[in-house]
Design an enzyme around this catalytic site. Structure first.
Site, PDB file in Angstrom:
ATOM      1  N   LYS A 195      23.401  10.310  64.285  1.00 41.61           N
ATOM      2  CA  LYS A 195      22.852  11.347  63.404  1.00 41.61           C
ATOM      3  C   LYS A 195      21.508  11.772  63.989  1.00 41.61           C
ATOM      4  CE  LYS A 195      24.632   9.715  58.925  1.00 41.61           C
ATOM      5  NZ  LYS A 195      24.366   8.711  57.871  1.00 41.61           N
ATOM      6  N   SER A 199      22.431   8.918  51.224  1.00 43.18           N
ATOM      7  CA  SER A 199      22.479   7.462  51.381  1.00 43.18           C
ATOM      8  C   SER A 199      21.729   7.113  52.661  1.00 43.18           C
ATOM      9  CB  SER A 199      23.933   6.978  51.440  1.00 43.18           C
ATOM     10  OG  SER A 199      24.593   7.525  52.549  1.00 43.18           O
ATOM     11  N   GLN A 246      32.076   5.166  49.925  1.00 44.41           N
ATOM     12  CA  GLN A 246      31.504   6.521  49.940  1.00 44.41           C
ATOM     13  C   GLN A 246      32.441   7.562  50.556  1.00 44.41           C
ATOM     14  OE1 GLN A 246      27.175   7.138  50.990  1.00 44.41           O
ATOM     15  NE2 GLN A 246      28.094   7.990  52.836  1.00 44.41           N
ATOM     16  N   GLU A 247      33.148   7.181  51.639  1.00 42.53           N
ATOM     17  CA  GLU A 247      33.953   8.191  52.338  1.00 42.53           C
ATOM     18  C   GLU A 247      35.324   7.652  52.736  1.00 42.53           C
ATOM     19  OE1 GLU A 247      31.502   9.631  55.587  1.00 42.53           O
ATOM     20  OE2 GLU A 247      29.761   9.593  54.254  1.00 42.53           O
ATOM     21  N   HIS A 306      27.843  10.018  46.978  1.00 42.12           N
ATOM     22  CA  HIS A 306      28.205  11.425  47.152  1.00 42.12           C
ATOM     23  C   HIS A 306      29.085  11.958  46.028  1.00 42.12           C
ATOM     24  CE1 HIS A 306      27.539  10.893  51.764  1.00 42.12           C
ATOM     25  NE2 HIS A 306      26.425  10.858  51.073  1.00 42.12           N
ATOM     26  N   GLU A 317      30.416  16.225  50.222  1.00 45.70           N
ATOM     27  CA  GLU A 317      30.890  16.600  51.558  1.00 45.70           C
ATOM     28  C   GLU A 317      32.214  17.358  51.498  1.00 45.70           C
ATOM     29  OE1 GLU A 317      30.650  13.103  54.052  1.00 45.70           O
ATOM     30  OE2 GLU A 317      28.455  13.131  53.937  1.00 45.70           O
ATOM     31  N   ASP A 346      33.909   5.125  55.393  1.00 42.10           N
ATOM     32  CA  ASP A 346      32.477   4.810  55.448  1.00 42.10           C
ATOM     33  C   ASP A 346      32.168   4.155  54.109  1.00 42.10           C
ATOM     34  OD1 ASP A 346      29.815   4.489  55.594  1.00 42.10           O
ATOM     35  OD2 ASP A 346      29.288   6.623  55.687  1.00 42.10           O
ATOM     36  N   LYS A 373      32.366  13.199  62.596  1.00 41.10           N
ATOM     37  CA  LYS A 373      32.639  13.336  61.163  1.00 41.10           C
ATOM     38  C   LYS A 373      31.688  14.375  60.611  1.00 41.10           C
ATOM     39  CE  LYS A 373      29.834   9.888  58.774  1.00 41.10           C
ATOM     40  NZ  LYS A 373      29.802   8.991  57.625  1.00 41.10           N
ATOM     41  N   GLU A 410      33.007   2.092  58.722  1.00 38.58           N
ATOM     42  CA  GLU A 410      31.557   2.281  58.924  1.00 38.58           C
ATOM     43  C   GLU A 410      30.784   1.549  57.837  1.00 38.58           C
ATOM     44  OE1 GLU A 410      30.575   6.445  59.226  1.00 38.58           O
ATOM     45  OE2 GLU A 410      28.584   6.117  58.383  1.00 38.58           O
ATOM     46  N   ASP A 429      25.893   2.581  60.974  1.00 35.05           N
ATOM     47  CA  ASP A 429      25.140   3.789  60.607  1.00 35.05           C
ATOM     48  C   ASP A 429      23.752   3.359  60.121  1.00 35.05           C
ATOM     49  OD1 ASP A 429      24.079   6.079  59.454  1.00 35.05           O
ATOM     50  OD2 ASP A 429      25.558   6.246  57.865  1.00 35.05           O
ATOM     51  N   SER A 460      27.821  12.677  63.874  1.00 33.71           N
ATOM     52  CA  SER A 460      27.888  12.813  62.409  1.00 33.71           C
ATOM     53  C   SER A 460      26.922  13.837  61.829  1.00 33.71           C
ATOM     54  CB  SER A 460      27.596  11.447  61.776  1.00 33.71           C
ATOM     55  OG  SER A 460      27.439  11.559  60.381  1.00 33.71           O
ATOM     56  N   HIS A 461      27.398  14.481  60.805  1.00 34.79           N
ATOM     57  CA  HIS A 461      26.590  15.351  59.939  1.00 34.79           C
ATOM     58  C   HIS A 461      25.807  14.486  58.941  1.00 34.79           C
ATOM     59  CE1 HIS A 461      29.702  15.204  56.446  1.00 34.79           C
ATOM     60  NE2 HIS A 461      29.550  14.062  57.034  1.00 34.79           N
ATOM     61  N   ARG A 462      25.087  15.141  58.008  1.00 39.77           N
ATOM     62  CA  ARG A 462      24.526  14.462  56.840  1.00 39.77           C
ATOM     63  C   ARG A 462      25.192  15.041  55.592  1.00 39.77           C
ATOM     64  NH1 ARG A 462      20.422  10.754  58.091  1.00 39.77           N
ATOM     65  NH2 ARG A 462      21.274   9.917  56.157  1.00 39.77           N
ATOM     66  N   SER A 463      25.026  14.339  54.469  1.00 36.93           N
ATOM     67  CA  SER A 463      25.649  14.872  53.256  1.00 36.93           C
ATOM     68  C   SER A 463      24.986  16.179  52.817  1.00 36.93           C
ATOM     69  CB  SER A 463      25.625  13.838  52.140  1.00 36.93           C
ATOM     70  OG  SER A 463      24.333  13.303  51.968  1.00 36.93           O
TER      71      SER A 463
HETATM   72  O1  LIG Z   1      26.418   7.777  55.211  1.00 37.55           O
HETATM   73  C1  LIG Z   1      26.721   8.726  55.948  1.00 37.55           C
HETATM   74  O2  LIG Z   1      27.338   8.489  56.978  1.00 37.55           O
HETATM   75  C2  LIG Z   1      26.259  10.126  55.625  1.00 37.55           C
HETATM   76  C3  LIG Z   1      27.057  11.251  56.161  1.00 37.55           C
HETATM   77  O3  LIG Z   1      28.403  11.239  55.792  1.00 37.55           O
HETATM   78  O4  LIG Z   1      25.794  10.300  54.357  1.00 37.55           O
HETATM   79  P1  LIG Z   1      24.245  10.634  54.122  1.00 37.55           P
HETATM   80  O5  LIG Z   1      23.949  11.849  54.912  1.00 37.55           O
HETATM   81  O6  LIG Z   1      24.113  10.824  52.632  1.00 37.55           O
HETATM   82  O7  LIG Z   1      23.470   9.438  54.601  1.00 37.55           O
HETATM   83 MG   LIG Z   2      27.389   6.329  56.753  1.00 36.61          MG
END
Ligand SMILES: O=C(O)[C@@H](CO)OP(=O)(O)O
Ligand SMILES: [Mg+2]
Length: 428
Positions: free
Chosen positions: A335, A42, A163-164, A155, A205, A242, A386, A283, A310, A362-365
């Site tokens: 990120k 995303s 999404q989260e 995801h 994730e 999120d 996260k 988020e 984000d 933050s990580h990525r998916s």
């Molecule tokens: O939206 C988000 O915050 C991320 C990570 O959880 O997703 P993606 O890496 O797919 O952008």
């Molecule tokens: Mg996000």
């Protein structure tokens, strides 16, 4: 001090089975360190550009050979002879070499791999763990793990819009305890889902991805899982979302729970959620360019809950500056691959901090075994990280690294806990 002797790169696979870039940096004192680059699904429109090959035969056009070649042929030779500890010199050189505002010529994936591998090599060569090298003596705060235990949106293959769905073990004493609580709730949620005949399949994730008819159902299931695991929702374990609203926004409307809604209606919906659930953080409640909507939402909810940008900020100091001046959101999602260099990432966090905005690392998916963001969370004192569910190797790699860091800090370690969320008062 050691200088950069050689820079290598290769194509490796990420957690979704897509190719990504890995970079190795060798110094003249024998140090060799590597960094791997994550990849989002995303992604925000304003992120730095990830270079993909577009050859439909290889990995359905997702190869990163061009980015690898950029490291080997263009970037590497320019860095040979530079002191590895000169991170800002290296990062500025990367930005200049690329020459575009969005890093689209050499690729943010090529650039980030080099930037992080240089930092890791410099740390190793100095005999310091990465979190100490980047953060110095102030690096002692362990972040609250924002554990994403139920996945929807881009995801998961379900119709859950958000999404989260994350849990934040704010009441724990230590990171280690927080992670244990989180894992217990994760297992408890699995039992709750099973008992209701819902799927326990996983999203990108590592969170469960059951087919649910409303987003509130997800929150209710998680509350039940927290209670069944023996914890108090709100006081010990709070909730976070999120929404990733950019994904369901088009032509000025949000298609949420099968209805078209305005930013005001979405804000009203969040106000009810904040009233009904122990939410500490939301988020991307609105789309990436809906600035006016963000400003109004922040004015309405920003005193009660953390509002994280984000896709809105994309870890870009310029977009964050605009947000600060307009008072949009009150926290920054961080990120590293959205902006592409370590220095610019640190600049974004410093800017956020100086205006009282919180930061969530933050990580990525799409992830790899690389654990750099765990060290950066402690180095920056972000107080929140996260990095997915407390399951699946590419996610636990980061949480496990935080366990090691907490142990290495010993008595100096401090867990951020509920102090990470100044806008939230746990109910008694
Ligand atoms: O939206 C988000 O915050 C991320 C990570 O959880 O997703 P993606 O890496 O797919 O952008
Ligand atoms: Mg996000």
């Amino acid at each position: 001090m050691a200088v950069i002797e050689q820079v290598g790169a290769r194509e490796i696979l990420d957690s979704r089975g897509n190719p990504t870039v890995e970079v190795e940096v060798a110094l003249d004192d024998g140090t060799l360190e590597r960094a791997a680059v994550p990849s989002g699904a995303s992604t925000g429109e304003h992120e730095a550009v990830e270079l993909r090959d577009g050859d439909a035969k290889r990995y359905l056009g997702k190869g990163v050979e061009r980015a690898v070649t950029a490291v080997l042929d263009e970037i590497g030779p320019e860095l040979v002879g530079i002191e590895a500890v000169e991170q800002r010199v290296v990062d500025q050189k990367l930005v200049d070499l690329d020459g575009t505002p969005d890093k689209s010529r050499l690729g943010a994936n090529a650039i980030l791999g080099v930037s992080l591998a240089v930092a890791k090599a410099a740390a190793a060569s100095s005999g310091l763990e990465l979190f100490r090298y980047v953060g110095g003596p102030n690096a002692h705060v362990l972040p609250v793990p924002m554990l994403n235990i139920l996945n929807g949106g881009a995801h998961a293959d379900t119709e859950v819009d958000i999404q989260e769905f994350m849990i934040a073990p704010i009441g724990a004493e230590t990171f280690r305890e927080a992670l244990r609580w989180g894992a217990e709730v994760y297992h408890s949620l699995k039992s709750v889902l099973k008992s209701k005949g819902l799927s326990t399949g996983l999203g990108d994730e590592g969170g469960f991805a059951p087919a649910l008819s409303s987003n509130r159902d997800a929150l209710d299931l998680i509350l039940e899982a927290i209670e069944k695991a023996g914890y108090q929702p709100g006081r010990q374990i709070a909730l976070a979302l999120d929404v990733a609203a950019t994904e369901f926004h088009s032509d000025g409307a949000y298609t949420f729970e099968k209805q078209k809604r305005s930013a005001e209606q979405m804000t009203g919906y969040y106000a009810e959620l904040v009233r009904d659930y122990p939410l500490v953080s939301i988020e991307d409640p609105l789309s990436e360019d809906d600035w006016d909507g963000w400003v109004r939402l922040t004015a309405e909810l920003g005193e009660k809950v953390q509002i994280v940008g984000d896709d809105l900020f994309v870890t870009n100091p310029e977009r964050l500056e605009e947000g600060i001046s307009r008072r949009a959101a009150n926290a920054l999602l961080v990120k590293v691959n959205q902006i592409g260099t370590l220095s610019e990432t640190l600049d974004a966090v410093a800017l956020a901090t100086s205006y009282g905005y919180k930061s969530m690392m933050s990580h990525r998916s799409g992830e790899t075994e690389d654990t750099t963001i765990a060290d950066l969370a402690v180095a920056t004192g972000a107080g929140q990280i996260k990095t997915g569910a407390p399951a699946r190797g590419e996610r636990t790699a980061k949480y496990n690294q935080l366990l090691r860091i907490e142990e290495a800090l010993g008595d100096a370690a401090r867990y951020a806990g509920d102090l990470a969320f100044p806008r939230y008062t746990p109910e008694s």
